[in-house]
Scaffold this active site. Structure first.
Site, PDB file in Angstrom:
ATOM      1  N   ASP A 137       3.003   0.002  12.598  1.00 51.29           N
ATOM      2  CA  ASP A 137       2.065  -0.376  12.471  1.00 51.29           C
ATOM      3  C   ASP A 137       2.313  -2.050  12.467  1.00 51.29           C
ATOM      4  OD1 ASP A 137       0.743   1.743  11.268  1.00 51.29           O
ATOM      5  OD2 ASP A 137       1.937   0.960   9.451  1.00 51.29           O
TER       6      ASP A 137
ATOM      7  N   ARG B  94       2.747   6.064  -3.404  1.00 56.15           N
ATOM      8  CA  ARG B  94       3.524   6.855  -3.811  1.00 56.15           C
ATOM      9  C   ARG B  94       4.112   6.525  -5.025  1.00 56.15           C
ATOM     10  NH1 ARG B  94       3.966   5.803   1.703  1.00 56.15           N
ATOM     11  NH2 ARG B  94       5.840   6.831   2.876  1.00 56.15           N
TER      12      ARG B  94
ATOM     13  N   LYS C  77      -9.175  -1.905   4.584  1.00 51.87           N
ATOM     14  CA  LYS C  77      -8.151  -0.322   3.943  1.00 51.87           C
ATOM     15  C   LYS C  77      -7.376  -0.534   3.030  1.00 51.87           C
ATOM     16  CE  LYS C  77      -6.820   2.479   6.904  1.00 51.87           C
ATOM     17  NZ  LYS C  77      -6.440   3.748   5.222  1.00 51.87           N
TER      18      LYS C  77
ATOM     19  N   SER D 225       5.940  10.247   9.714  1.00 53.09           N
ATOM     20  CA  SER D 225       6.600  10.498   8.328  1.00 53.09           C
ATOM     21  C   SER D 225       5.801  10.899   7.500  1.00 53.09           C
ATOM     22  CB  SER D 225       7.228   9.021   8.395  1.00 53.09           C
ATOM     23  OG  SER D 225       6.251   8.330   8.185  1.00 53.09           O
ATOM     24  N   GLN D 226       4.456  10.751   7.266  1.00 54.39           N
ATOM     25  CA  GLN D 226       3.807  10.647   6.736  1.00 54.39           C
ATOM     26  C   GLN D 226       3.380  12.579   5.527  1.00 54.39           C
ATOM     27  OE1 GLN D 226      -0.633   9.152   6.300  1.00 54.39           O
ATOM     28  NE2 GLN D 226       0.494   7.219   6.602  1.00 54.39           N
TER      29      GLN D 226
ATOM     30  N   LYS E   6       0.906  -1.334   0.046  1.00 59.88           N
ATOM     31  CA  LYS E   6       0.024   0.286   0.082  1.00 59.88           C
ATOM     32  C   LYS E   6       0.864   1.022  -0.312  1.00 59.88           C
ATOM     33  CE  LYS E   6      -1.963   1.126   3.661  1.00 59.88           C
ATOM     34  NZ  LYS E   6      -2.134   2.012   4.333  1.00 59.88           N
TER      35      LYS E   6
ATOM     36  N   LYS F  37      -3.875   7.212  14.558  1.00 55.36           N
ATOM     37  CA  LYS F  37      -4.046   6.019  13.014  1.00 55.36           C
ATOM     38  C   LYS F  37      -5.828   6.281  13.195  1.00 55.36           C
ATOM     39  CE  LYS F  37      -0.161   4.873  12.090  1.00 55.36           C
ATOM     40  NZ  LYS F  37       0.896   4.995  11.406  1.00 55.36           N
TER      41      LYS F  37
END
Length: 415
Positions: A295, A31, A395, A149-150, A26, A322
């Site tokens: 995660d 990206r 998801k 970090s996103q 994912k 999250k």
């Protein structure tokens, strides 16, 4: 929908090892899809079929009006940067109720420093957002690095299309560093020049594309649930997963090292498959710092519970923002099963569990969090369980329940 998981074991045939081929990552998919939007010459294969990636694909083709990302956090962050700096239309970016309670102010502040025109439509610092897009030149900004970090990856990706590129000064401790390094690796493969020294990152737009064909590696995060299954199985149990590479861009490729402590050995095979084998039953407490791989925390904690060993993990400060507050969710659901979990804002401690609750079929709440559903599923090796809102797995891993059935597990859908 909920699923009833009847206690069962991994089915093996004589001279045959059960095999699962997992969809593309994912993280890599999102990206590369954004880079493909910026550079249409790119071709991307083995894209993830997860809801988050579908939301990204649908959002990228919208030119004006409203975009709903639903529960997709990465998509929200990446599209915010793209719509703000790389096109000139007006977009309203929104999501689920939970998404509207996940902070985005740090990214918005950084984008505004580059000239972005973004307005909060409800609560300050949170989606939904009204974005009046511009074609920005780029430049230098400072951004806190400890929250997500996103935010950083979103800026780096769009920096490839900005005339002046982008220069980031990261403030504070850097969380989930492997995801930043994944972003930079893909950008470099594309042909952009990057540097990452200390707290400074730069991206210069490519003068010429070096690579236009990308194949997404299978998702290591999804592999974690099978590591848990093998860890909770009998010594000697084996399972093959594909397709994975010994050198990976994904931070969660630390799984082989992590699960060595939990009795699982990993062998890389010539055809990009890995073979997991239960080689020992651990008795010592598990300890780890998951700052780079948050995660994986839910899966590892549930594995330790199933093994009856104590667990102490730090570096979990991002789990509270999250899909749900994952620390509280873990604490509540493990308590139903007889587990005792202590939590802080950044860590957890699980006591060794000698006696699990067995008198009733426990219903595990998922809190609209895909990882809660899949992390608890391996406990079907030890007890019957009901997983509520089981469809939430779409998801990140839509075929999860079907893949478990193919392995011989009893998974029954109920209303």
């Amino acid at each position: 929908m909920q699923v009833y998981l009847q206690q069962s074991s991994l089915q093996t045939e004589l001279n045959s090892v059960p095999t699962v081929v997992i969809s593309g990552s994912k993280s890599e998919s999102n990206r590369l899809l954004l880079l493909q939007q910026l550079f249409p010459q790119l071709a991307v294969d083995n894209v993830s079929d997860s809801d988050d990636v579908v939301a990204m694909q649908e959002g990228l083709v919208v030119t004006k009006g409203r975009v709903n990302v639903h529960h997709a956090g990465t998509t929200m962050r990446f599209l915010t940067a793209y719509f703000a700096l790389c096109q000139k239309e007006s977009i309203q970016l929104e999501g689920s109720e939970r998404m509207h309670n996940r902070p985005i102010g740090i990214l918005v502040d950084a984008l505004r420093e580059l000239g972005a025109k973004i307005t909060y439509l409800e609560k300050e610092g949170y989606p939904p957002l009204a974005i009046d897009g511009i074609q920005a030149d780029g430049g230098s900004i400072r951004i806190p690095a400890a929250i997500s970090s996103q935010y950083i990856s979103a800026l780096l990706l769009v920096g490839t299309a900005l005339k002046k590129g982008i220069q980031l000064e990261l403030i504070g401790a850097i969380t989930s560093r492997p995801y930043i390094e994944m972003t930079l690796s893909l950008i470099e493969e594309l042909g952009a020049e990057t540097t990452f020294h200390g707290q400074q990152i730069t991206v210069c737009p490519p003068k010429k594309l070096k690579k236009t064909q990308f194949t997404v590696e299978a998702d290591w995060s999804s592999a974690s649930y099978y590591y848990s299954i093998v860890a909770l199985s009998a010594v000697g149990t084996s399972l093959r997963l594909g397709k994975f590479k010994p050198i990976s861009l994904q931070g969660d490729a630390q799984l082989p090292t992590i699960y060595t402590q939990l009795g699982v050995a990993t062998a890389f095979e010539a055809d990009d498959f890995i073979r997991l084998t239960k080689v020992a039953t651990p008795t010592a407490a598990f300890q780890g710092d998951f700052t780079a791989t948050p995660d994986l925390a839910q899966t590892v904690v549930v594995t330790c519970f199933g093994l009856g060993i104590a667990c102490d993990i730090k570096g979990l400060h991002t789990l509270k923002i999250k899909e749900t507050d994952r620390l509280v969710a873990l604490q509540q659901e493990l308590k139903k099963l007889g587990g005792k979990l202590s939590i802080t804002d950044h860590s957890l401690t699980l006591d060794a569990t000698k006696e699990k609750r067995e008198e009733d079929v426990v219903q595990i709440a998922t809190y609209q969090d895909h990882r809660m559903a899949m992390a608890f599923a391996p406990l079907m090796l030890q007890m019957d369980l009901i997983i509520q809102e089981a469809e939430v797995v779409t998801k990140s891993y839509p075929s999860f329940w079907k893949d478990l059935q193919k392995l011989g597990f009893s998974v029954l859908e109920t209303p």
